[in-house]
Structure formats: structure tokens, C-alpha cells
Design a protein around this motif. Structure first.
Motif, short mmCIF file in Angstrom:
data_model
loop_
_atom_site.label_atom_id
_atom_site.label_comp_id
_atom_site.label_asym_id
_atom_site.label_seq_id
_atom_site.Cartn_x
_atom_site.Cartn_y
_atom_site.Cartn_z
N LEU A 148 0.82 -1.22 0.00
CA LEU A 148 0.00 0.00 0.00
C LEU A 148 0.86 1.27 0.00
CD1 LEU A 148 -2.92 -1.04 2.37
CD2 LEU A 148 -2.82 -1.12 -0.13
N GLY A 149 2.18 1.09 -0.04
CA GLY A 149 3.10 2.22 -0.12
C GLY A 149 3.33 2.64 -1.57
N LYS A 150 3.91 3.82 -1.72
CA LYS A 150 4.17 4.34 -3.07
C LYS A 150 5.63 4.11 -3.45
CE LYS A 150 0.53 7.71 -2.65
NZ LYS A 150 -0.44 8.01 -3.63
N PHE A 151 5.88 4.09 -4.75
CA PHE A 151 7.24 3.94 -5.26
C PHE A 151 8.02 5.24 -5.04
CE2 PHE A 151 4.53 1.27 -8.02
CZ PHE A 151 5.13 0.04 -7.81
N ASP A 152 9.33 5.11 -4.78
CA ASP A 152 10.15 6.32 -4.75
C ASP A 152 10.39 6.74 -6.21
OD1 ASP A 152 12.42 4.93 -5.81
OD2 ASP A 152 13.16 4.47 -3.81
N LYS A 153 11.05 7.87 -6.40
CA LYS A 153 11.21 8.44 -7.74
C LYS A 153 11.92 7.49 -8.71
CE LYS A 153 12.05 13.13 -9.34
NZ LYS A 153 12.59 14.43 -9.03
N GLU A 154 12.98 6.86 -8.23
CA GLU A 154 13.75 5.94 -9.07
C GLU A 154 12.92 4.71 -9.45
OE1 GLU A 154 17.67 3.46 -8.14
OE2 GLU A 154 17.92 5.63 -7.75
#
Length: 187
Positions: A148-154
Motif C-alpha cells: 500500500l506504499g508508493k514507489f520512490d522516484k527511481e
């Protein structure tokens, strides 16, 4: 004959861009490419029907939350009389590295509750899938928090490529037998 591509995820702004919603991202990519926004809200989902390559294609995002995805998929299949061989489900997979995609003709749920629901409501494991790798959480995260977390930019850049590649595979399936598409994309 209608082909159904269902992307799994959770509805609502809170879940947009999360790892668990990568299936929704693929449906959004397809709707964008085919210039056919998802505007029909029925059968516990939101969808569109578009003609592409001489086929009718139904793009579906179940709005039941992940663990009940099969309810919407089975309702749409019954209503539109879609055979199981014309179903393709796109979803996240913890067991593949981030951005890796794997196409399969059938199989077990492998611990994925959305797929468990699809199997339960269609009564079979014999449906096509595109699994998109999201990797596993490190020791600091529970699986629930991780998916349920989001991806970091990379990671987002890697996942954007996986979404495009998955959408490419979906469109190839309209023109070619699935084993050929598997050979092309599972390399």
C-alpha cells in the motif's frame, strides 16, 4: 467476441500510485493509448469497451477493493458472455523484482488475495495473467504497508516502463496467440 483485460487495484485517491495498484496503472495506460476513458460504472467496476485491431476489448478496473476483485470480473464476464480464454488479469507480484513482467497462461494465486478472489468467482485457475514485479519489503516494512506504499522516484521510472511494456503485451494479445506473446515478453 469480447476480450476482457482486468487490472487489479484498490479504488480511491488514497491508493493511487501504490504498488498494489500497478494493475490499475496498466488499464489507465491502455485507455489512454486507445483514447477510450473508463466511463461506465456497473458490475462493481469501472470500464470501457473499445474496438482495437478488429476486436472488441473491455478494459476493467474492479472497484470492490483488491480482495474482492473476482466479484466484478465474474459479473462482467457473465453479463457480456466472455469466455475464460478471453480473460487477461494484470496485477502486482511480490516475488518478481521491481519492473520485471511475467506472462502466464494459468496458475495458482501464489498468495495474492486479488487472484484468489478471481479464481473463487470464476471457478478456475485457467486464465491468462501478466504479473508485474514490485519486489519484497525490507525488514522495516510489513507486506501490507509495503504493497500500500508508493514507489520512490527511481522505482517509479522503472515501474512506468513496466506499465508500458505490460500494455504493449496486452495489445499484442489482440493480434497473436497468447503463447507467442509470452515468448516475446518473458525473455
Amino acid at each position: 467476441m469480447i476480450k476482457l483485460i482486468a487490472g487489479l487495484g484498490n479504488p480511491g485517491e488514497k491508493y493511487r500510485g501504490t504498488r498494489h495498484n500497478i494493475g490499475f496503472d496498466v488499464i489507465d495506460e491502455l485507455a489512454h493509448r486507445l483514447q477510450s476513458p473508463l466511463t461506465t460504472a456497473k458490475h462493481k467496476g469501472i470500464y470501457t469497451i473499445v474496438r482495437s485491431g478488429g476486436h472488441q476489448l473491455l478494459l476493467l478496473k474492479p472497484l470492490t477493493y483488491m480482495n474482492l476483485s473476482g466479484e466484478s470480473i465474474a459479473e462482467v464476464m457473465r453479463y457480456y458472455k466472455i469466455d475464460i480464454e478471453n480473460l487477461l488479469v494484470v496485477y502486482d507480484d511480490l516475488d518478481l523484482p521491481p519492473g520485471k513482467i511475467r506472462l502466464r497462461q494459468k496458475g495458482s494465486a501464489g498468495g495474492h488475495n486479488g487472484i484468489k478472489s478471481v479464481i473463487q468467482h470464476t471457478g478456475t485457475e485457467q486464465f491468462k495473467r501478466i504479473r508485474i514485479g514490485i519486489g519484497r519489503p525490507d525488514g522495516n516494512n510489513t507486506v501490507i504497508d509495503y504493497v500500500l506504499g508508493k514507489f520512490d522516484k527511481e522505482q517509479r521510472l522503472i515501474m512506468n516502463e513496466a506499465v508500458k511494456k505490460s500494455a504493449d503485451a496486452c495489445l499484442e494479445w489482440l493480434e497473436k496467440p497468447f503463447p507467442e506473446v509470452m515468448n516475446q515478453f518473458n525473455s
